[in-house]
Design an enzyme around this catalytic site. Structure first.
Site, mmCIF file in Angstrom:
data_model
loop_
_atom_site.group_PDB
_atom_site.id
_atom_site.type_symbol
_atom_site.label_atom_id
_atom_site.label_comp_id
_atom_site.label_asym_id
_atom_site.label_seq_id
_atom_site.Cartn_x
_atom_site.Cartn_y
_atom_site.Cartn_z
ATOM 1 N N LYS A 1 0.840 -1.204 0.000
ATOM 2 C CA LYS A 1 0.000 0.000 0.000
ATOM 3 C C LYS A 1 0.874 1.253 0.000
ATOM 4 C CE LYS A 1 -3.827 -2.290 2.368
ATOM 5 N NZ LYS A 1 -4.586 -2.537 3.619
ATOM 6 N N ASP B 1 -10.559 3.468 4.559
ATOM 7 C CA ASP B 1 -10.982 2.067 4.522
ATOM 8 C C ASP B 1 -12.511 1.957 4.440
ATOM 9 O OD1 ASP B 1 -9.245 -0.128 4.501
ATOM 10 O OD2 ASP B 1 -8.616 0.220 6.573
ATOM 11 N N GLN C 1 -4.260 -1.033 9.805
ATOM 12 C CA GLN C 1 -4.280 -2.375 9.230
ATOM 13 C C GLN C 1 -4.838 -3.374 10.244
ATOM 14 O OE1 GLN C 1 -3.568 -3.067 6.072
ATOM 15 N NE2 GLN C 1 -3.827 -5.273 6.264
HETATM 16 N N1 GUN Z 1 -6.854 -6.421 6.596
HETATM 17 C C1 GUN Z 1 -7.270 -7.165 5.555
HETATM 18 N N2 GUN Z 1 -7.874 -6.385 4.641
HETATM 19 C C2 GUN Z 1 -7.841 -5.121 5.114
HETATM 20 C C3 GUN Z 1 -8.306 -3.884 4.603
HETATM 21 O O1 GUN Z 1 -8.889 -3.771 3.524
HETATM 22 N N3 GUN Z 1 -8.064 -2.809 5.393
HETATM 23 C C4 GUN Z 1 -7.431 -2.911 6.587
HETATM 24 N N4 GUN Z 1 -7.260 -1.817 7.298
HETATM 25 N N5 GUN Z 1 -6.996 -4.045 7.080
HETATM 26 C C5 GUN Z 1 -7.203 -5.153 6.349
#
Ligand code: GUN
Length: 281
Positions: free
Chosen positions: A50, A117, A94
Site C-alpha cells: 500500500k 478504509d 491495518q
Molecule cells: N486487513 C485485511 N484487509 C484489510 C483492509 O482492507 N483494510 C485494513 N485496514 N486491514 C485489512
C-alpha cells in the site's frame, strides 16, 4: 466453456497511472498514513504494498509501525493525532489488531472524513442509506472490475459468499445499490452450493481455500474471487477452485492478479477523494 480472465492487475495499473496524473496536477499532495501494530507477516506485506503504491501515485505516504504490545490507549492517541493533523487526508489502521486492542474502539476513533478504509459506522451507514461516502476498498474494486468487464448488476441475481464487515456486507450493499437482486450467503447457510448455483454474479469472500467447486458455478456466471489463501502445497489460492470453475464460468478473476491489486488502487482513489472532499469543506 472456458472463462474470460478478468485482469485486475492490468485494470489497477491503468487506474493508478490515471490517478498519478490527477495527483500531479493538484496544488497539494494528498497525505496517507497507514498504521500497523505488531509483526503479523501478511499485514507486513500488505502495508508495504500500500505504501509503495501510494508513493508511486505521488501521495505523501508514511507507515507508522507500532510494537505488538501497544495498548489500546496508545493506539487511540496515534489515531487522534492523525485526525488532527491537517497534512493527513487518509488514515488506515491495518487489521487484524493484537488481542489487547478492541478493533471497534479503534475504527470508531478514525475521523469519518479520513476513513479511507470505509470502516467507520458513519461511512457504513452512508452505504446502507445509498448516500455518498467513503466505500471499503475491496468491494469498490470488485464493482470496478464488473464495470470494466461490461457486466451490469442491474436486475442480475448476485450471490455474495461471506458477511464480513470488510468485504461481504459492503459488497452486498454496493450490488443492491446497483440494482442487483442480492443473496448474502455465509457459514450458517444451509446449502451453499445450491445458493451459488443460482448466481449470475458470484462474489466469494470467505477465506477458505478452494471452497467453491466447479459444479457450484452456473454456466456463464461471472465469478469474482476475493480470497487469498495458502493452499495445501503452499501456493496462493483463492476461495474458488480456479481450473474447475473456469470450465463453467463466463468470466473469472485469478488469484493472485484479480481483486487484490484493485483493493490497493481503490485505497489510493479513496485517499484522493477524501483529500478533495476535505478541502471542498
Ligand atoms: N486487513 C485485511 N484487509 C484489510 C483492509 O482492507 N483494510 C485494513 N485496514 N486491514 C485489512
Amino acid at each position: 466453456m472456458t472463462a474470460r480472465i478478468l485482469d485486475g492487475k492490468a485494470l489497477a495499473a491503468r487506474r493508478r497511472t490515471a490517478l498519478a496524473q490527477q495527483v500531479a496536477a493538484l496544488p497539494f499532495r494528498p497525505g496517507l498514513r497507514v498504521v500497523r501494530v505488531g509483526d503479523d507477516p501478511a499485514s507486513g506485506v500488505y502495508v508495504r504494498n500500500k505504501d509503495r503504491a501510494a508513493r508511486e501515485a505521488g501521495l505523501d505516504s508514511e507507515t507508522i509501525h507500532l510494537p505488538e504490545a501497544t495498548t489500546e490507549a496508545e493506539l487511540l492517541a496515534v489515531v487522534h493525532r492523525l485526525n488532527e493533523d491537517p497534512a493527513v487526508d487518509g488514515i488506515l489502521v491495518q487489521l487484524p489488531l493484537p488481542p489487547q486492542i478492541r478493533q471497534d474502539a479503534v475504527l470508531d476513533a478514525v475521523d469519518p472524513a479520513k476513513d479511507v478504509d470505509g470502516f467507520h459506522p458513519v461511512n457504513g451507514g452512508a452505504l446502507l442509506a445509498g448516500r455518498p461516502g467513503l466505500v471499503p476498498c475491496t468491494p469498490r474494486g470488485v464493482m470496478l472490475l464488473l464495470e470494466e468487464a461490461g457486466v451490469s448488476p442491474r436486475g442480475a441475481r448476485a450471490v455474495v459468499l461471506g458477511r464480513s464487515t470488510i468485504v461481504g456486507r459492503p459488497m452486498s450493499l454496493l450490488l443492491l445499490n446497483a440494482d442487483a437482486t442480492v443473496t448474502t450467503a455465509h457459514s450458517r447457510t444451509r446449502d451453499l452450493a445450491a445458493e451459488c448455483r443460482r448466481a449470475e454474479i458470484l462474489v466469494c469472500a470467505v477465506g477458505r481455500a478452494e471452497l467453491v467447486r466447479g459444479d457450484w458455478v452456473a454456466p456463464g456466471a461471472i465469478v469474482i474471487d476475493v480470497g487469498i489463501n495458502r493452499g495445501a502445497d503452499g501456493r496462493l489460492v483463492g476461495d474458488v477452485a480456479f481450473a474447475e470453475a473456469s470450465a463453467h464460468a463466463g468470466a473469472i478473476t485469478p488469484v493472485p492478479g484479480g481483486v487484490g491489486p484493485m483493493t490497493i488502487a481503490c485505497l489510493l482513489e479513496n485517499t484522493v477523494q477524501a483529500a478533495l472532499a476535505r478541502r471542498a469543506g
